[in-house]
Design a protein around this motif. Structure first.
Motif, mmCIF file in Angstrom:
data_model
loop_
_atom_site.group_PDB
_atom_site.id
_atom_site.type_symbol
_atom_site.label_atom_id
_atom_site.label_comp_id
_atom_site.label_asym_id
_atom_site.label_seq_id
_atom_site.Cartn_x
_atom_site.Cartn_y
_atom_site.Cartn_z
ATOM 1 N N MET A 189 -17.440 15.965 35.203
ATOM 2 C CA MET A 189 -16.177 16.613 35.516
ATOM 3 C C MET A 189 -16.244 17.343 36.852
ATOM 4 O O MET A 189 -15.308 17.315 37.638
ATOM 5 N N LYS A 195 -9.358 16.947 39.999
ATOM 6 C CA LYS A 195 -8.687 18.252 39.962
ATOM 7 C C LYS A 195 -9.633 19.414 39.613
ATOM 8 O O LYS A 195 -9.588 20.465 40.250
ATOM 9 N N GLU A 196 -10.482 19.210 38.618
ATOM 10 C CA GLU A 196 -11.339 20.308 38.145
ATOM 11 C C GLU A 196 -12.264 20.832 39.240
ATOM 12 O O GLU A 196 -12.451 22.031 39.356
ATOM 13 N N HIS A 203 -8.447 22.494 31.815
ATOM 14 C CA HIS A 203 -7.452 22.684 30.760
ATOM 15 C C HIS A 203 -7.935 21.998 29.496
ATOM 16 O O HIS A 203 -7.909 20.780 29.403
ATOM 17 N N ILE A 204 -8.428 22.797 28.562
ATOM 18 C CA ILE A 204 -8.853 22.222 27.280
ATOM 19 C C ILE A 204 -7.757 22.528 26.271
ATOM 20 O O ILE A 204 -7.749 23.581 25.628
ATOM 21 N N ASP A 205 -6.803 21.608 26.194
ATOM 22 C CA ASP A 205 -5.629 21.872 25.354
ATOM 23 C C ASP A 205 -5.918 21.709 23.873
ATOM 24 O O ASP A 205 -5.154 22.171 23.037
ATOM 25 N N ASP A 206 -7.002 21.005 23.543
ATOM 26 C CA ASP A 206 -7.224 20.720 22.128
ATOM 27 C C ASP A 206 -8.169 21.725 21.459
ATOM 28 O O ASP A 206 -8.769 21.422 20.441
ATOM 29 N N GLY A 237 -15.965 19.013 16.500
ATOM 30 C CA GLY A 237 -15.104 18.206 17.371
ATOM 31 C C GLY A 237 -15.547 18.311 18.819
ATOM 32 O O GLY A 237 -15.690 17.304 19.513
ATOM 33 N N LYS A 241 -17.093 15.499 21.283
ATOM 34 C CA LYS A 241 -16.362 15.166 22.515
ATOM 35 C C LYS A 241 -17.240 15.362 23.748
ATOM 36 O O LYS A 241 -17.268 14.510 24.625
ATOM 37 N N TYR A 242 -17.944 16.474 23.805
ATOM 38 C CA TYR A 242 -18.727 16.779 25.003
ATOM 39 C C TYR A 242 -20.193 16.346 24.886
ATOM 40 O O TYR A 242 -21.007 16.704 25.723
ATOM 41 N N SER B 45 -7.306 12.530 43.668
ATOM 42 C CA SER B 45 -7.655 13.963 43.711
ATOM 43 C C SER B 45 -6.776 14.820 42.803
ATOM 44 O O SER B 45 -7.164 15.915 42.411
ATOM 45 N N GLY B 46 -5.574 14.319 42.473
ATOM 46 C CA GLY B 46 -4.700 15.105 41.602
ATOM 47 C C GLY B 46 -4.953 14.872 40.123
ATOM 48 O O GLY B 46 -4.359 15.524 39.265
ATOM 49 N N LEU B 47 -5.847 13.911 39.808
ATOM 50 C CA LEU B 47 -6.100 13.583 38.403
ATOM 51 C C LEU B 47 -7.029 14.606 37.769
ATOM 52 O O LEU B 47 -7.932 15.122 38.416
ATOM 53 N N SER B 48 -6.798 14.862 36.486
ATOM 54 C CA SER B 48 -7.674 15.780 35.769
ATOM 55 C C SER B 48 -8.685 14.985 34.954
ATOM 56 O O SER B 48 -8.318 14.159 34.122
ATOM 57 N N PHE B 49 -9.948 15.239 35.223
ATOM 58 C CA PHE B 49 -10.998 14.511 34.508
ATOM 59 C C PHE B 49 -10.910 14.797 33.007
ATOM 60 O O PHE B 49 -10.978 13.906 32.188
ATOM 61 N N GLU B 50 -10.748 16.082 32.683
ATOM 62 C CA GLU B 50 -10.690 16.483 31.271
ATOM 63 C C GLU B 50 -9.572 15.728 30.545
ATOM 64 O O GLU B 50 -9.774 15.217 29.447
ATOM 65 N N TYR B 53 -10.522 11.982 30.299
ATOM 66 C CA TYR B 53 -11.628 11.835 29.350
ATOM 67 C C TYR B 53 -11.125 12.038 27.935
ATOM 68 O O TYR B 53 -11.479 11.294 27.025
ATOM 69 N N ARG B 54 -10.274 13.065 27.748
ATOM 70 C CA ARG B 54 -9.752 13.352 26.406
ATOM 71 C C ARG B 54 -8.937 12.177 25.871
ATOM 72 O O ARG B 54 -9.044 11.797 24.719
ATOM 73 N N TYR B 57 -11.305 9.432 25.051
ATOM 74 C CA TYR B 57 -12.064 9.880 23.878
ATOM 75 C C TYR B 57 -11.245 9.701 22.598
ATOM 76 O O TYR B 57 -11.710 9.126 21.613
#
Lengths: 326, 231
Positions: A189, A195-196, A203-206, A237, A241-242, B45-50, B53-54, B57
């Protein structure tokens, strides 16, 4: 006669004898090195015999010392003579375990040194002797404790934190390095120019804020049993996931410990989802081998309506394996 | 008590409601497909890896690993076919440069895609006994670009031309040559053997007065490769 006192520093014990006088035997006061009280004694006959032995006590009986040491005798004065014993390495219990004969006579002031090179507690049942002085492992455990304290402060006091985590219920601060070292997912990441990396936010929405905090506490080494217990489903979970394998295994282990008819179907579903073979097996045994399926008759129909086909198949096979027609 | 139990289970069903939506897999795949396009167009560059990945996943977790795997192969193949056309139209000397540039782009994109699909690689790919994302990406490049008929023979000719040029004392772009050689090494044994054999015979046929040094260096390259393969 004030010359029976032995001074010690570090691993060296020194006995200064002012004058042998008319007697032919002298025994020192006890002196402490390691966990034992020791004595030195000298006896004048044809030689000068120097003995080293532990004080007779419970400690020396139950935990006899295994010592590696050198003895030195020297006289003080213009023509200084120094005698050095060979390096002894032996178990010392009685006065006769170590006798060193010095082929010389001393008049006037002279000094006897014992330098312990190593001291171990001898194991009476044949096991390995355990050292009394700090070794690599004790050092390591001190270092581990310090590190854990530091890590825990980093999280609690936000020391130099460099990433903000937005959860579904608020934000948290953490460190990219710690996250990356714990999980390959976080490592990737922050590796790619996405972005990160650029914004230093995730942003971990879950996950709820509390569950995410429990995850961070685990990664920073200060999670409490209570928090783990409370958030273990969310932690399972996240661990899946990680890709945090130790945490995943700990969650599975914990979920195995309190299967009951109120949660067995939920647990089975989790086990299926996260491919937890042990937990799945446990749930199936609980339901079929122990016949608890009759306790969840109401819930099972709604479960069957939405359960995965493959899971149903496995459940059916389990039924067949325990079903013994009379 | 019975009510309490029921509620428990329903909460769980609610938690995984994501699978209840019949269009869930399609919607999620669309997000990922769009992201793969953006990655290949260097607009990531505007994409969020999280987020990516989520999504990947969750697809695998809810047993849509197959859809994700075939989808990624199809999308990547499409991009490589496009790249291959762009390389084909490159004129003269820029051909090798273009090939090298596209190869670097592909590598970077592949690395990112592999990481986004990490969970699929770890679970679905393992259990379905399919090739992992990275080797798959390399083999797609080999099949769609290197082995494309308009590229393969031209690539050999160009490499040969470079060797010829160097022999006559011309200055060639050694860095470029090294990168292309490295590409063959990354692509694995099959490709190396194929290229080397063709090059070797072509060289022998074309230059009967082949200098001892270049012949020797080719032989050494071959031997080294073989040794590497046996390690």
């Amino acid at each position: 006669m004030g010359d029976t006192k032995v001074e010690t520093i570090s691993r060296l014990a020194q006995w200064r004898i002012e004058n042998f006088g008319p007697c032919s035997f002298k025994k020192s006061d006890p002196f402490k090195v390691g966990i034992w009280n020791w004595h030195l004694s000298i006896e004048r006959n044809r030689y000068l015999s120097v003995r080293l032995f532990p004080e007779l006590s419970r400690v020396s009986k139950e935990q006899p010392p295994y010592a590696r040491f050198v003895l030195r005798v020297s006289n003080v004065g213009p023509n200084r003579r120094l005698y050095i014993s060979p390096v002894y390495e032996k178990i010392l219990r009685t006065t006769d375990d170590c006798v060193w004969h010095v082929d010389s006579t001393f008049h006037g002031r002279f000094t006897i040194d014992v330098e312990f090179l190593d001291l171990k507690i001898c194991s009476l049942n044949g096991g390995e002797a355990s050292p009394v002085w700090p070794t690599d492992t004790t050092m390591q455990s001190i270092s581990t404790q310090t590190t854990l304290k530091c890590l825990s402060r980093m999280l609690e006091e936000n020391i130099l934190s460099d990433v903000t985590i937005h959860t579904s219920g608020g934000t948290l601060s953490a460190h990219k390095a710690i996250l990356s070292a714990s999980s390959n997912v976080f490592k990737s990441m922050f590796h790619h120019d996405l972005k990160e990396k650029e914004s230093s936010t995730i942003h971990i929405d879950d996950m709820s804020r509390e569950s995410c905090m429990a995850l961070l506490s685990y990664l920073y080494g200060n999670i409490t049993q209570e928090d783990f217990w409370k958030h273990r489903l969310a932690l399972l979970g996240a661990a899946n996931k990680y890709d945090i394998t130790d945490l995943k295994a700990a969650c599975e282990e914990s979920l195995m410990e309190d299967i009951n008819s109120g949660n067995v179907l939920e647990r089975l579903q989790e086990a299926w989802l996260y491919q937890l073979e042990k937990l799945k097996k446990g749930c199936l045994m609980y339901l079929f081998d122990f016949g608890k399926i009759y306790d969840v008759r109401e819930e099972i129909s709604s479960f069957f309506r939405q359960a995965d086909r493959e899971l149903m198949l496995e459940m059916f096979q389990e039924v067949l394996s325990v079903w013994k027609p009379v | 008590m019975s009510n309490q139990k029921k509620r428990n289970f329903q909460t769980e069903a609610f938690k995984h409601r994501v699978v209840v939506d019949p269009k869930y897999a399609d919607k999620t795949w669309q997000i990922l497909e769009r992201a793969i396009h953006q990655i290949y167009n260097q607009d990531a560059s505007g994409l969020s890896f999280e987020e990516l990945y989520r999504n990947a996943y969750n697809m695998v977790l809810h047993k849509f690993g197959d859809k994700l795997y075939t989808g990624f192969i199809a999308t990547m193949t499409g991009h490589l076919k496009e790249k291959s056309k762009l390389i084909e139209v490159a004129q003269g000397g820029s051909f090798l440069e273009e090939l090298n540039k596209k190869w670097n782009e592909h590598n970077k994109a592949l690395e990112m895609i592999r990481d986004v699909l990490m969970y699929m690689d770890r679970t679905y790919v393992e259990s379905a006994k399919k090739p992992h994302v990275h080797p798959m990406g390399l083999s797609l490049w080999k099949d769609n670009v290197v082995r494309s008929p308009k590229i393969y023979s031209r690539l050999l000719e160009t490499l040969l031309d470079l060797v010829k040029k160097e022999r006559t004392g011309e200055v060639i772009d050694r860095g470029l040559l090294r990168n292309v050689t490295k590409m063959f090494m990354d692509l694995g044994n099959l490709c190396i053997r194929l290229i080397l054999r063709s090059l070797f015979w072509m060289l022998l046929l074309c230059f009967t007065r082949l200098s001892l040094r270049s012949l020797l260096s080719l032989v050494i390259v071959g031997i080294t490769r073989r040794k590497l393969r046996n390690v």
